[in-house]
Scaffold this motif. Structure first.
Motif, PDB file in Angstrom:
ATOM      1  N   SER A 395      -0.637 -17.292 -26.031  1.00  0.00           N
ATOM      2  CA  SER A 395      -0.156 -16.047 -26.625  1.00  0.00           C
ATOM      3  C   SER A 395       0.352 -16.261 -28.045  1.00  0.00           C
ATOM      4  CB  SER A 395       0.950 -15.441 -25.766  1.00  0.00           C
ATOM      5  OG  SER A 395       2.154 -16.173 -25.880  1.00  0.00           O
ATOM      6  N   GLU A 396       0.742 -17.494 -28.349  1.00  0.00           N
ATOM      7  CA  GLU A 396       1.261 -17.796 -29.683  1.00  0.00           C
ATOM      8  C   GLU A 396       0.156 -17.951 -30.717  1.00  0.00           C
ATOM      9  OE1 GLU A 396       3.470 -21.327 -29.037  1.00  0.00           O
ATOM     10  OE2 GLU A 396       4.986 -20.379 -27.773  1.00  0.00           O
ATOM     11  N   VAL A 397      -1.038 -18.390 -30.284  1.00  0.00           N
ATOM     12  CA  VAL A 397      -2.089 -18.716 -31.256  1.00  0.00           C
ATOM     13  C   VAL A 397      -3.147 -17.632 -31.403  1.00  0.00           C
ATOM     14  CG1 VAL A 397      -1.754 -21.160 -30.768  1.00  0.00           C
ATOM     15  CG2 VAL A 397      -3.573 -19.923 -29.576  1.00  0.00           C
ATOM     16  N   CYS A 398      -3.243 -16.697 -30.466  1.00  0.00           N
ATOM     17  CA  CYS A 398      -4.323 -15.696 -30.526  1.00  0.00           C
ATOM     18  C   CYS A 398      -4.202 -14.861 -31.798  1.00  0.00           C
ATOM     19  CB  CYS A 398      -4.277 -14.785 -29.302  1.00  0.00           C
ATOM     20  SG  CYS A 398      -5.577 -13.517 -29.322  1.00  0.00           S
ATOM     21  N   PRO A 399      -5.246 -14.849 -32.654  1.00  0.00           N
ATOM     22  CA  PRO A 399      -5.162 -14.125 -33.923  1.00  0.00           C
ATOM     23  C   PRO A 399      -5.647 -12.682 -33.848  1.00  0.00           C
ATOM     24  CG  PRO A 399      -7.143 -15.445 -33.915  1.00  0.00           C
ATOM     25  CD  PRO A 399      -6.479 -15.665 -32.573  1.00  0.00           C
ATOM     26  N   ALA A 400      -6.239 -12.289 -32.719  1.00  0.00           N
ATOM     27  CA  ALA A 400      -6.923 -10.993 -32.669  1.00  0.00           C
ATOM     28  C   ALA A 400      -6.229  -9.952 -31.804  1.00  0.00           C
ATOM     29  CB  ALA A 400      -8.360 -11.191 -32.164  1.00  0.00           C
ATOM     30  N   GLY A 401      -5.112 -10.283 -31.207  1.00  0.00           N
ATOM     31  CA  GLY A 401      -4.419  -9.328 -30.353  1.00  0.00           C
ATOM     32  C   GLY A 401      -4.972  -9.246 -28.949  1.00  0.00           C
ATOM     33  N   ALA A 402      -5.887 -10.160 -28.595  1.00  0.00           N
ATOM     34  CA  ALA A 402      -6.402 -10.175 -27.223  1.00  0.00           C
ATOM     35  C   ALA A 402      -5.322 -10.660 -26.260  1.00  0.00           C
ATOM     36  CB  ALA A 402      -7.634 -11.075 -27.132  1.00  0.00           C
ATOM     37  N   ILE A 403      -4.464 -11.568 -26.737  1.00  0.00           N
ATOM     38  CA  ILE A 403      -3.310 -12.037 -25.962  1.00  0.00           C
ATOM     39  C   ILE A 403      -2.072 -11.760 -26.803  1.00  0.00           C
ATOM     40  CG2 ILE A 403      -2.281 -13.954 -24.700  1.00  0.00           C
ATOM     41  CD1 ILE A 403      -4.974 -15.375 -24.795  1.00  0.00           C
ATOM     42  N   HIS A 404      -1.227 -10.864 -26.344  1.00  0.00           N
ATOM     43  CA  HIS A 404      -0.029 -10.501 -27.095  1.00  0.00           C
ATOM     44  C   HIS A 404       1.048 -11.568 -26.928  1.00  0.00           C
ATOM     45  CE1 HIS A 404      -1.114  -6.270 -28.136  1.00  0.00           C
ATOM     46  NE2 HIS A 404      -1.960  -6.462 -27.135  1.00  0.00           N
ATOM     47  N   PRO A 405       1.858 -11.787 -27.945  1.00  0.00           N
ATOM     48  CA  PRO A 405       2.945 -12.775 -27.840  1.00  0.00           C
ATOM     49  C   PRO A 405       3.920 -12.401 -26.719  1.00  0.00           C
ATOM     50  CG  PRO A 405       2.598 -12.138 -30.129  1.00  0.00           C
ATOM     51  CD  PRO A 405       1.775 -11.199 -29.296  1.00  0.00           C
ATOM     52  N   ILE A 406       4.259 -13.382 -25.897  1.00  0.00           N
ATOM     53  CA  ILE A 406       5.214 -13.157 -24.805  1.00  0.00           C
ATOM     54  C   ILE A 406       6.231 -14.288 -24.790  1.00  0.00           C
ATOM     55  CG2 ILE A 406       3.634 -11.847 -23.330  1.00  0.00           C
ATOM     56  CD1 ILE A 406       3.093 -14.432 -21.778  1.00  0.00           C
ATOM     57  N   THR A 407       7.378 -14.030 -24.196  1.00  0.00           N
ATOM     58  CA  THR A 407       8.398 -15.066 -24.030  1.00  0.00           C
ATOM     59  C   THR A 407       8.226 -15.731 -22.663  1.00  0.00           C
ATOM     60  OG1 THR A 407       9.984 -13.546 -23.021  1.00  0.00           O
ATOM     61  CG2 THR A 407       9.977 -13.684 -25.436  1.00  0.00           C
ATOM     62  N   LYS A 408       8.951 -16.810 -22.462  1.00  0.00           N
ATOM     63  CA  LYS A 408       8.893 -17.485 -21.163  1.00  0.00           C
ATOM     64  C   LYS A 408       9.426 -16.592 -20.051  1.00  0.00           C
ATOM     65  CE  LYS A 408       9.316 -22.037 -23.289  1.00  0.00           C
ATOM     66  NZ  LYS A 408      10.148 -23.260 -23.438  1.00  0.00           N
ATOM     67  N   ALA A 409      10.432 -15.781 -20.389  1.00  0.00           N
ATOM     68  CA  ALA A 409      10.967 -14.849 -19.398  1.00  0.00           C
ATOM     69  C   ALA A 409       9.932 -13.790 -19.037  1.00  0.00           C
ATOM     70  CB  ALA A 409      12.241 -14.193 -19.937  1.00  0.00           C
ATOM     71  N   ASP A 410       9.208 -13.315 -20.056  1.00  0.00           N
ATOM     72  CA  ASP A 410       8.156 -12.323 -19.797  1.00  0.00           C
ATOM     73  C   ASP A 410       7.095 -12.901 -18.872  1.00  0.00           C
ATOM     74  OD1 ASP A 410       9.347 -10.477 -21.483  1.00  0.00           O
ATOM     75  OD2 ASP A 410       8.231 -11.144 -23.240  1.00  0.00           O
ATOM     76  N   LYS A 411       6.697 -14.130 -19.154  1.00  0.00           N
ATOM     77  CA  LYS A 411       5.597 -14.718 -18.394  1.00  0.00           C
ATOM     78  C   LYS A 411       5.930 -14.864 -16.914  1.00  0.00           C
ATOM     79  CE  LYS A 411       2.295 -18.465 -18.239  1.00  0.00           C
ATOM     80  NZ  LYS A 411       1.770 -19.693 -18.862  1.00  0.00           N
ATOM     81  N   SER A 412       7.167 -15.199 -16.612  1.00  0.00           N
ATOM     82  CA  SER A 412       7.571 -15.365 -15.208  1.00  0.00           C
ATOM     83  C   SER A 412       7.551 -14.049 -14.441  1.00  0.00           C
ATOM     84  CB  SER A 412       8.976 -15.975 -15.138  1.00  0.00           C
ATOM     85  OG  SER A 412       8.978 -17.259 -15.723  1.00  0.00           O
ATOM     86  N   ALA A 413       7.466 -12.929 -15.192  1.00  0.00           N
ATOM     87  CA  ALA A 413       7.481 -11.614 -14.539  1.00  0.00           C
ATOM     88  C   ALA A 413       6.127 -10.918 -14.581  1.00  0.00           C
ATOM     89  CB  ALA A 413       8.535 -10.728 -15.193  1.00  0.00           C
ATOM     90  N   ILE A 414       5.143 -11.523 -15.259  1.00  0.00           N
ATOM     91  CA  ILE A 414       3.823 -10.892 -15.379  1.00  0.00           C
ATOM     92  C   ILE A 414       2.929 -11.339 -14.233  1.00  0.00           C
ATOM     93  CG2 ILE A 414       1.741 -10.689 -16.791  1.00  0.00           C
ATOM     94  CD1 ILE A 414       3.474 -11.073 -19.259  1.00  0.00           C
ATOM     95  N   GLN A 415       2.392 -10.382 -13.501  1.00  0.00           N
ATOM     96  CA  GLN A 415       1.514 -10.677 -12.369  1.00  0.00           C
ATOM     97  C   GLN A 415       0.064 -10.512 -12.823  1.00  0.00           C
ATOM     98  OE1 GLN A 415       1.195  -7.951  -8.927  1.00  0.00           O
ATOM     99  NE2 GLN A 415       1.888  -9.667  -7.662  1.00  0.00           N
ATOM    100  N   ILE A 416      -0.597 -11.640 -13.057  1.00  0.00           N
ATOM    101  CA  ILE A 416      -1.995 -11.604 -13.509  1.00  0.00           C
ATOM    102  C   ILE A 416      -2.965 -11.620 -12.328  1.00  0.00           C
ATOM    103  CG2 ILE A 416      -1.456 -12.697 -15.715  1.00  0.00           C
ATOM    104  CD1 ILE A 416      -2.442 -15.342 -14.539  1.00  0.00           C
ATOM    105  N   GLY A 417      -2.439 -11.878 -11.138  1.00  0.00           N
ATOM    106  CA  GLY A 417      -3.268 -11.910  -9.937  1.00  0.00           C
ATOM    107  C   GLY A 417      -2.388 -12.197  -8.739  1.00  0.00           C
ATOM    108  N   HIS A 418      -3.007 -12.416  -7.602  1.00  0.00           N
ATOM    109  CA  HIS A 418      -2.249 -12.747  -6.397  1.00  0.00           C
ATOM    110  C   HIS A 418      -3.046 -13.737  -5.556  1.00  0.00           C
ATOM    111  CE1 HIS A 418      -4.927  -9.495  -5.006  1.00  0.00           C
ATOM    112  NE2 HIS A 418      -4.866 -10.111  -3.827  1.00  0.00           N
TER     113      HIS A 418
END
Length: 499
Positions: A395-418
């Motif tokens: 999320s830190e390196v993506c230059p095109a907005g395909a992956i938005h910058p997130i914090t470590k706290a955000d990541k622990s709460a994002i459900q990308i699958g199950h």
């Protein structure tokens, strides 16, 4: 002087952008990640209005400086053209612009963006093309060299370097990168900036703007003696020395023509310019020197490759006794996209398939997709590692907005699958043993081991997944001992959720 400044800046940009793709630690992105974000197409797809305006203003003032300084693919072609010029000098000549081809390619490119054909967009995008070349061919050599240094440092009692695993992440992407490199090398060696002025959509857009630029190279007809030296050294083939005219839509403002003109007839001025690029003078190189250098390079590469192969083989055996069977990728109904991508649709629409996130992923989770509709765009898979909750590098390196910058706290709460449990593959059921590996390593605490027989507390325990807590990190899938398919795998979500 202008040419020296341009060359210095171009070399700095080229080296640092290349290192962004080679640096598997991700350390350089803290300081130089902005160089990826100022690339034209990623800025457009990421809707970075400030960067787009900056590049447009730069072009309207100075011409196509972006193509000769900032774009790594443009500088790469210049390097190939310069090397080929060692054998044959004064090899270029003026040729009329293929305007119809340029605008047809631009139209097709725009239709592909609108239609969501990310694979076709990634094929033509210059920054993405160079990213694939750097990741596919330069990165392995860089990593072999790193592993060689790590091997030597370890025996000297130093741990300044550490080994990294080298593997082919996607054969289709590697093949496309190879074909792209071959085509570009042939075009650059024979025609200089042929790709930039006939195929590249970014070059076409900036070429249209550069016709109205404030500063341009201009030919002083009073000083010009018609020798044609500028035209024979113009890698953009845009100088008509007989008519004393320059096609500014193709001129990349390389400033070669200014240095090459012996009469001082070309200047970079506010008046209507006439660009005349020329190649820099170079010392002759003998065939014997070339052969010696080639042999040394091939020998070093072969040695590093052999060392890496031996090390890789050591990792495939258990104590030198039993062969470890590699895991296979499960069939997922929905592919997993990285945290911060919001949804599969957003990711597909904005991703340029530049492979920057793939190159910095420390856990080897991201790899280019082989799916035709999403060809070369990164997807997640957990055969070699899992997506650690504390890692946000992609999320830190993506230059095109395909992956938005997130914090470590955000990541622990994002459900990308199950996670989904497959009873037939679980060694708890097949081998009647207590395992619980998935439950012990789940960072979200979403897996519990319960008795397989509810009426018998002493029965073998099996995993149960709490899909409301699971974030889809893949720790369970990666650490499951079942082979070749894990007994538990992650199914992706088209739309990411928050737990």
């Amino acid at each position: 002087m202008l040419r020296t400044i341009r060359l210095t800046l171009a070399i700095v940009f080229f080296v640092l952008i290349t290192l962004l793709f080679l640096d598997f630690t991700g350390a350089l992105h803290t300081w130089f990640g902005w160089m990826a974000k100022i690339q034209f197409l990623p800025a457009v797809l990421g809707l970075n209005i400030g960067i787009i305006l900056l590049l447009v203003i730069l072009t309207l003032v100075c011409g196509r400086v972006y193509c000769s300084v900032i774009c790594p693919l443009g500088v790469f072609q210049d390097i190939i053209s310069w090397l080929s010029g060692k054998r044959k000098k004064n090899r270029f000549r003026y040729s009329p612009a293929l305007t119809w081809l340029r605008y047809c390619m631009l139209g097709i490119f725009l239709l592909a963006i609108i239609g969501g054909l990310g694979s076709f967009v990634a094929l033509l995008a210059p920054y993405s093309a160079y990213g694939r070349i750097a990741s596919g061919f330069f990165a392995p050599v860089y990593q072999w060299a790193n592993n060689g240094l790590a091997y030597l440092a370890e025996r000297a009692g130093s741990y300044a370097f550490y080994e990294t695993e080298i593997w082919i992440k996607s054969l289709p992407t590697l093949a496309i990168a190879g074909m792209t490199a071959v085509i570009l090398i042939i075009l650059a060696a024979r025609g200089g900036r042929t790709y930039c002025n006939t195929i590249c959509p970014v070059g076409t857009v900036l070429g249209f703007l550069s016709k109205y630029s404030l500063f341009k190279p201009v030919i002083d007809t009073a000083k010009c003696n018609g020798c044609g030296l500028c035209a024979r050294n113009c890698k953009a083939s845009c100088i008509d020395s007989k008519a004393h005219e320059i096609d500014y839509s193709r001129c990349v403002a390389c400033m070669d023509c200014i240095n090459k003109c012996r009469q001082g007839a070309i200047t970079y001025t506010r008046r209507r310019p006439n660009p005349e690029p020329t190649t820099a003078k170079g010392t002759s190189v003998t065939a014997e020197q070339i052969n010696d250098t080639r042999r040394a390079f091939l020998s070093t590469t072969a040695l590093l490759a052999a060392t890496a192969a031996v090390k890789a083989q050591e990792k495939k055996v258990d104590g030198g006794l039993a062969v470890i069977e590699e895991k296979k990728i499960p069939e997922r109904a929905v592919q997993i996209t990285p945290p911060g991508s919001l949804s599969a649709r957003n990711f597909a629409q904005h991703c340029t398939a530049c492979q920057l996130c793939v190159s910095v992923c420390p856990n080897q989770v991201l790899r280019p997709s082989g799916n035709l509709m999403k060809l070369m765009q990164p997807e997640m898979s957990y055969e070699r590692g899992y997506c650690r909750p504390e890692c946000t590098k992609c999320s830190e390196v993506c230059p095109a907005g395909a992956i938005h910058p997130i914090t470590k706290a955000d990541k622990s709460a994002i459900q990308i699958g199950h996670a989904v449990w497959i009873k037939e593959n679980c060694i708890c059921v097949t081998d009647h043993v207590d395992c619980g590996n998935c439950a012990r390593h789940c960072p979200a605490g979403a897996i519990q081991m319960v008795p397989s027989n509810p009426k018998n507390e002493q029965s073998i325990k099996i995993p149960v997944v709490n899909t409301e807590r699971c974030i889809g990190c893949g720790a369970c899938e990666n650490l499951c001992p079942s082979r070749p398919f894990s007994a538990i795998y992650v199914e992706g979500h088209k739309m990411h959720r928050t737990v």
